[in-house]
Design a protein around this motif. Structure first.
Motif, PDB file in Angstrom:
ATOM      1  N   ILE A  64     -12.778  53.088 -33.207  1.00 50.82           N
ATOM      2  CA  ILE A  64     -11.569  52.291 -33.403  1.00 50.82           C
ATOM      3  C   ILE A  64     -10.978  52.677 -34.748  1.00 50.82           C
ATOM      4  CG2 ILE A  64     -10.671  49.952 -33.752  1.00 50.82           C
ATOM      5  CD1 ILE A  64     -11.505  50.400 -30.894  1.00 50.82           C
ATOM      6  N   MET A  65      -9.712  53.099 -34.757  1.00 50.65           N
ATOM      7  CA  MET A  65      -9.040  53.482 -35.995  1.00 50.65           C
ATOM      8  C   MET A  65      -7.886  52.516 -36.258  1.00 50.65           C
ATOM      9  SD  MET A  65      -7.045  57.011 -36.962  1.00 50.65           S
ATOM     10  CE  MET A  65      -8.305  57.925 -37.815  1.00 50.65           C
ATOM     11  N   ALA A  66      -7.937  51.858 -37.403  1.00 49.03           N
ATOM     12  CA  ALA A  66      -6.886  50.916 -37.801  1.00 49.03           C
ATOM     13  C   ALA A  66      -5.614  51.668 -38.157  1.00 49.03           C
ATOM     14  CB  ALA A  66      -7.358  50.083 -38.987  1.00 49.03           C
ATOM     15  N   GLU A 107      -9.454  46.945 -43.415  1.00 51.07           N
ATOM     16  CA  GLU A 107     -10.236  45.927 -44.129  1.00 51.07           C
ATOM     17  C   GLU A 107     -10.429  44.685 -43.263  1.00 51.07           C
ATOM     18  OE1 GLU A 107     -11.904  46.348 -46.909  1.00 51.07           O
ATOM     19  OE2 GLU A 107     -11.148  48.395 -47.025  1.00 51.07           O
ATOM     20  N   PHE A 108      -9.372  44.291 -42.553  1.00 51.53           N
ATOM     21  CA  PHE A 108      -9.470  43.153 -41.641  1.00 51.53           C
ATOM     22  C   PHE A 108     -10.480  43.435 -40.533  1.00 51.53           C
ATOM     23  CE2 PHE A 108      -8.256  41.324 -37.571  1.00 51.53           C
ATOM     24  CZ  PHE A 108      -8.353  39.969 -37.855  1.00 51.53           C
ATOM     25  N   LEU A 151     -14.344  42.721 -36.834  1.00 51.31           N
ATOM     26  CA  LEU A 151     -14.749  43.383 -35.592  1.00 51.31           C
ATOM     27  C   LEU A 151     -16.205  43.828 -35.747  1.00 51.31           C
ATOM     28  CD1 LEU A 151     -13.784  44.206 -32.774  1.00 51.31           C
ATOM     29  CD2 LEU A 151     -13.122  46.410 -33.751  1.00 51.31           C
ATOM     30  N   THR A 152     -17.094  42.900 -35.522  1.00 52.13           N
ATOM     31  CA  THR A 152     -18.519  43.136 -35.749  1.00 52.13           C
ATOM     32  C   THR A 152     -19.190  43.696 -34.497  1.00 52.13           C
ATOM     33  OG1 THR A 152     -19.141  40.927 -35.025  1.00 52.13           O
ATOM     34  CG2 THR A 152     -18.567  41.195 -37.371  1.00 52.13           C
ATOM     35  N   MET A 210      -7.584  39.142 -30.925  1.00 55.15           N
ATOM     36  CA  MET A 210      -8.054  38.681 -32.229  1.00 55.15           C
ATOM     37  C   MET A 210      -6.937  37.904 -32.911  1.00 55.15           C
ATOM     38  SD  MET A 210     -10.091  42.013 -33.707  1.00 55.15           S
ATOM     39  CE  MET A 210     -11.161  41.058 -34.764  1.00 55.15           C
ATOM     40  N   ASP A 211      -7.327  36.956 -33.762  1.00 54.62           N
ATOM     41  CA  ASP A 211      -6.368  36.238 -34.606  1.00 54.62           C
ATOM     42  C   ASP A 211      -6.181  37.046 -35.883  1.00 54.62           C
ATOM     43  OD1 ASP A 211      -5.924  34.029 -32.887  1.00 54.62           O
ATOM     44  OD2 ASP A 211      -7.843  33.183 -33.511  1.00 54.62           O
ATOM     45  N   VAL A 212      -4.971  37.555 -36.075  1.00 51.89           N
ATOM     46  CA  VAL A 212      -4.678  38.446 -37.205  1.00 51.89           C
ATOM     47  C   VAL A 212      -3.633  37.774 -38.104  1.00 51.89           C
ATOM     48  CG1 VAL A 212      -3.801  40.733 -37.832  1.00 51.89           C
ATOM     49  CG2 VAL A 212      -5.137  40.441 -35.744  1.00 51.89           C
TER      50      VAL A 212
END
Length: 112
Positions: free
Chosen positions: A25-27, A34-35, A40-41, A102-104
């Motif tokens: 997964i690439m942000a 950082e989020f 995302l564990t 997800m809550d972002v």
């Protein structure tokens, strides 16, 4: 906060690793990385894939690439040459994870 699917803030790639799969997964931004690194564990991914991942999930961090790499053990029914499942190489695991909601924080979404 906004509830969004992961594809709004990241891209993915996946493939087989024997009887398991590899999901990268690439942000889309350093802030989103950082989020994701904080939220995302391996446990979140394990729960999301609970119906297909029978083994452990291990997470590796690659901050220089703004990426997280997950190994899903025992998720391919024995691997490409031993399984009867449709996606024997786990190619849909990455795009599948992008549907995770997800809550972002709103501030992070404006740059995505």
């Amino acid at each position: 906060m906004a509830r969004v699917q992961l594809f709004s803030i990241a891209i993915a790639r996946s493939g087989d690793k024997g009887a398991g799969s590899n999901v990268g997964i690439m942000a889309k931004t350093p802030e989103l990385y950082e989020f994701l690194a904080a939220n995302l564990t391996a446990d979140v991914v394990k729960d999301y894939f609970k119906e297909i991942c029978l083994g452990e999930v291990t997470r590796y961090e690659l901050p220089n690439l703004q990426s997280l790499n997950f190994i899903l053990e025992d998720s391919l029914g024995g691997g490409g040459t031993e399984t009867l499942i449709t996606d024997a190489q786990g190619k849909v695991h990455g795009p599948g994870l992008l549907h995770l909601e997800m809550d972002v924080p709103d501030a992070l979404l404006s740059a995505a």
